[in-house]
Scaffold this active site. Structure first.
Site, short mmCIF file in Angstrom:
data_model
loop_
_atom_site.label_atom_id
_atom_site.label_comp_id
_atom_site.label_asym_id
_atom_site.label_seq_id
_atom_site.Cartn_x
_atom_site.Cartn_y
_atom_site.Cartn_z
N CYS A 1 62.99 56.52 15.95
CA CYS A 1 61.58 56.87 16.04
C CYS A 1 60.84 56.80 14.71
O CYS A 1 59.61 56.84 14.69
CB CYS A 1 61.43 58.27 16.63
N HIS B 1 67.54 59.26 3.89
CA HIS B 1 68.59 58.83 4.82
C HIS B 1 69.80 59.75 4.69
O HIS B 1 70.35 59.90 3.60
CB HIS B 1 68.99 57.39 4.51
N HIS C 1 45.28 66.78 6.69
CA HIS C 1 45.73 66.49 8.05
C HIS C 1 47.22 66.20 8.07
O HIS C 1 47.76 65.60 7.14
CB HIS C 1 44.97 65.29 8.62
N HIS D 1 55.90 63.96 13.82
CA HIS D 1 56.48 63.17 14.90
C HIS D 1 56.54 63.98 16.19
O HIS D 1 57.20 65.02 16.26
CB HIS D 1 57.90 62.73 14.52
N HIS E 1 51.80 66.26 24.81
CA HIS E 1 51.34 66.65 26.15
C HIS E 1 50.70 65.48 26.88
O HIS E 1 50.96 65.25 28.06
CB HIS E 1 50.34 67.80 26.02
N ASN F 1 56.72 61.44 24.18
CA ASN F 1 57.33 60.87 22.98
C ASN F 1 57.30 59.36 23.11
O ASN F 1 58.07 58.77 23.87
CB ASN F 1 58.78 61.38 22.85
#
Length: 459
Positions: free
Chosen positions: A174, A253, A337, A341, A370, A374
Site C-alpha cells: 500500500c 524499510h 494537514h 494511510h 468510510h 482501503n
C-alpha cells in the site's frame, strides 16, 4: 596621457563587464539547476466507479456467501466488516456482482482498464496536456503483473510516443504510491523539461480470498476498488500553475526484521488457496517503521526548538538512562494537514495517537476509509481531495502523507501547497462532501450481531 587614461578606463569597464557577465552566467546555471531539480504536482485525479458497483453491508454479505463459506467464516467476515469503519458506499469490481465471483485474467484486466481510463482522461483534461506529451510513465499495482505490462497497455491505449520511459512497480504494498513518487522525482532530476505520469491502484478481482484462514479473510473486508493518477513536472514554466511542490520524501524499510517482513504476505493457506495474510504483528511493525521514519524526517521539518528538545530527551533516555517518557515532537508545528494511510480504523487511530493528532487531523483518513474503503496506494489522494473539497487547503500550507505497506515499509512525503485549489474543479467528493464528517458506526451493526449471535461474544 589622455589616451592612456582612456585605455585604462576601457580595460576597467571591459573587466567589470566580463565579471558581471560571468556572475550572471554562473547564477543562471545555478538557478537552472535548482529549478530543474524541483518536482511539481500539476494535477491529480481519483477514480469513482459507477453507482451500480457500490458494496453496502448487505451486498458484502452476499458476495462473501457466494463462495459458500462455513458459518464461522461468514460470521467472522461480517463481524470484521461491521466494525471496520467502512460505510455503505464503497465499491467492488464488476466480477463481484456476477452470479459467481470470477477471478479470471479478462476480469482482472477489465478492472485495471476502467481505473486507468477514468483517472487518466480526467488528468489530461485537468492539466491540458496530451498523452503524447508524457515523457515518463510509472504504474504501481501490487498484486497484478500481467504481460504485456500495465504500462504497455496505457501506452497502447493512448498512443504515447515510442520513446516514453515506462516503469511498473509491483509487490510493494500500500505504500507503493510514495515509492513510485520517489522514482518519478529521481527520474525528473535526470531528464530535464519532462512530464511524468504516475498511476496507483490495486486489483481486487485476481486477489479475492475464498478460503477459511482468518488472517487472510481480513483483506476481503477492508480493500475496495479505487485508483489515482498524478501529473508531475520539473519544468520551470509549470511553477506558476502547479498545485503543490514535493519538498521531502523519506523511505523506511524493516525487511531485515523477520516479524515485520511476515506481517503482510501473499501466500497459500493450508488448503492451497491463495490470499494475503495479515499478522497480529502488523500494528507493532507499523509503529516501529513510523518511529524510524519520523526520526529521519524530524530534522528536516521541525522548528529548531522542537528538534533541540527531542534530542535532549533522547540523550536523557539513551545516555543518562533517565526514567522519562520519550518526547513526541509536535508535528502540528510543521504541517497543517495530515494524510494517514486509510488502511483500517486501528491503523489510523494508532498513528493519530502516536503523533498526538486531533480528531480534526485524522478526520480525512477516517472519512476516506468510510466512503471509499482501503484503496491501497491511492488512498492518500482521496484524503487530499477530501481536504480540498472541505476548503481546508490554502496556499503555503504543508501536507504530510504517511503510507504503510508490506515489507514492512513506512514511506512519507511532504508537499508545499503553491496555490489554493479551484472550487470549480472536479473533485471525487463533490456529490457527497456535505454529508461529511459523519459517524462511522455501521447502521446495521445491532441487526447483524443479533442475526449472527455476536452480542454475547462482544460483551
Amino acid at each position: 596621457m589622455e589616451e592612456g587614461l582612456m585605455l585604462g578606463f576601457h580595460l576597467t569597464f571591459l573587466s567589470a563587464t566580463l565579471c558581471v557577465l560571468l556572475v550572471c552566467s554562473v547564477a543562471a546555471l545555478l538557478l537552472r539547476k535548482w529549478m530543474g531539480n524541483r518536482c511539481y504536482l500539476i494535477a491529480y485525479a481519483c477514480y469513482k466507479p459507477p453507482d451500480e458497483r457500490m458494496l453496502n453491508t448487505e451486498a458484502s454479505e452476499y458476495v462473501i456467501s457466494k463462495s459458500d463459506p462455513p458459518p464461522e467464516s461468514l460470521r467472522f467476515q461480517v463481524n470484521v466488516h461491521i466494525k471496520s469503519g467502512l460505510g455503505q458506499r464503497t465499491y467492488a469490481p464488476n466480477s463481484f456482482f456476477q452470479e459467481n465471483v470470477v477471478s479470471s485474467m479478462s476480469e482482472g484486466w477489465l478492472e485495471m482498464q476502467e481505473t486507468f481510463v477514468a483517472t487518466l482522461d480526467k488528468l489530461f483534461d485537468k492539466s491540458n496536456i496530451r498523452p503524447c506529451d508524457v515523457d515518463i510513465l510509472i504504474v504501481n499495482v501490487c498484486c497484478f503483473a500481467p504481460a504485456p505490462s500495465l504500462s504497455a497497455w496505457i501506452v497502447n491505449h493512448y498512443h504515447m510516443r515510442e520513446d516514453v520511459r515506462t516503469y511498473n512497480v509491483s509487490g510493494m504494498g500500500c505504500s507503493a504510491g510514495v515509492i513510485a513518487l520517489g522514482l518519478a522525482r529521481d527520474l525528473l532530476k535526470v531528464h530535464k523539461n519532462s512530464y511524468a505520469v504516475l498511476v496507483s491502484t490495486e486489483n481486487l478481482t485476481m486477489n479475492r480470498y475464498e478460503g477459511n484462514d482468518k488472517s487472510m479473510m481480513m483483506s476481503n473486508c477492508l480493500f475496495r476498488v479505487g485508483g489515482s493518477s498524478l501529473l508531475l513536472s520539473n519544468k520551470a514554466v509549470d511553477g506558476s500553475r502547479a498545485k503543490m511542490e514535493l519538498v521531502h520524501l523519506v523511505r523506511t524499510h524493516l525487511g531485515q526484521n523477520d516479524q515485520a517482513y511476515n506481517s503482510i504476505v501473499q501466500r497459500e493457506d493450508d488448503e492451497d488457496v491463495m490470499g494475503v495474510s495479515l499478522s497480529t504483528y502488523l500494528i507493532e511493525a507499523a509503529g516501529i517503521a513510523l518511529k524510524n521514519n519520523i526520526t529521519t524526517l524530524a530534522s528536516k521539518v521541525l522548528p529548531i526548538s522542537e528538534q533541540m528538545y527531542f534530542v535532549y530527551n533522547l540523550l536523557c533516555i539513551k545516555l543518562l538512562k533517565a526514567s522519562v517518557k520519550p518526547y513526541v515532537p509536535n508535528f502540528r508545528l510543521a504541517f497543517e494537514h495530515f494524510c494517514i494511510h486509510p488502511g483500517g480504523r486501528a491503523v489510523i487511530n494508532g498513528i493519530g495517537k502516536s503523533l498526538k493528532l486531533t480528531d480534526y487531523d485524522t478526520e480525512p483518513a477516517h472519512m476516506t476509509l468510510h466512503r471509499f474503503g482501503n484503496t491501497s496506494s491511492s488512498g492518500l489522494w482521496y484524503e487530499l481531495a477530501y481536504m480540498e473539497a472541505k476548503r481546508r487547503v490554502k496556499k503555503g500550507d504543508r501536507v504530510w502523507q504517511i503510507a504503510l505497506g508490506s515489507g514492512f515499509k513506512c514511506n512519507t512525503v511532504v508537499w508545499k501547497v503553491l496555490k489554493k485549489p479551484d472550487p470549480c474543479e472536479y473533485n471525487v467528493w463533490s456529490d457527497c462532501i456535505d454529508d461529511y464528517p459523519c459517524t462511522t458506526r455501521n447502521p446495521f451493526e445491532l441487526e447483524y450481531k443479533q442475526r449472527f449471535n455476536l452480542l454475547s461474544k462482544q460483551s
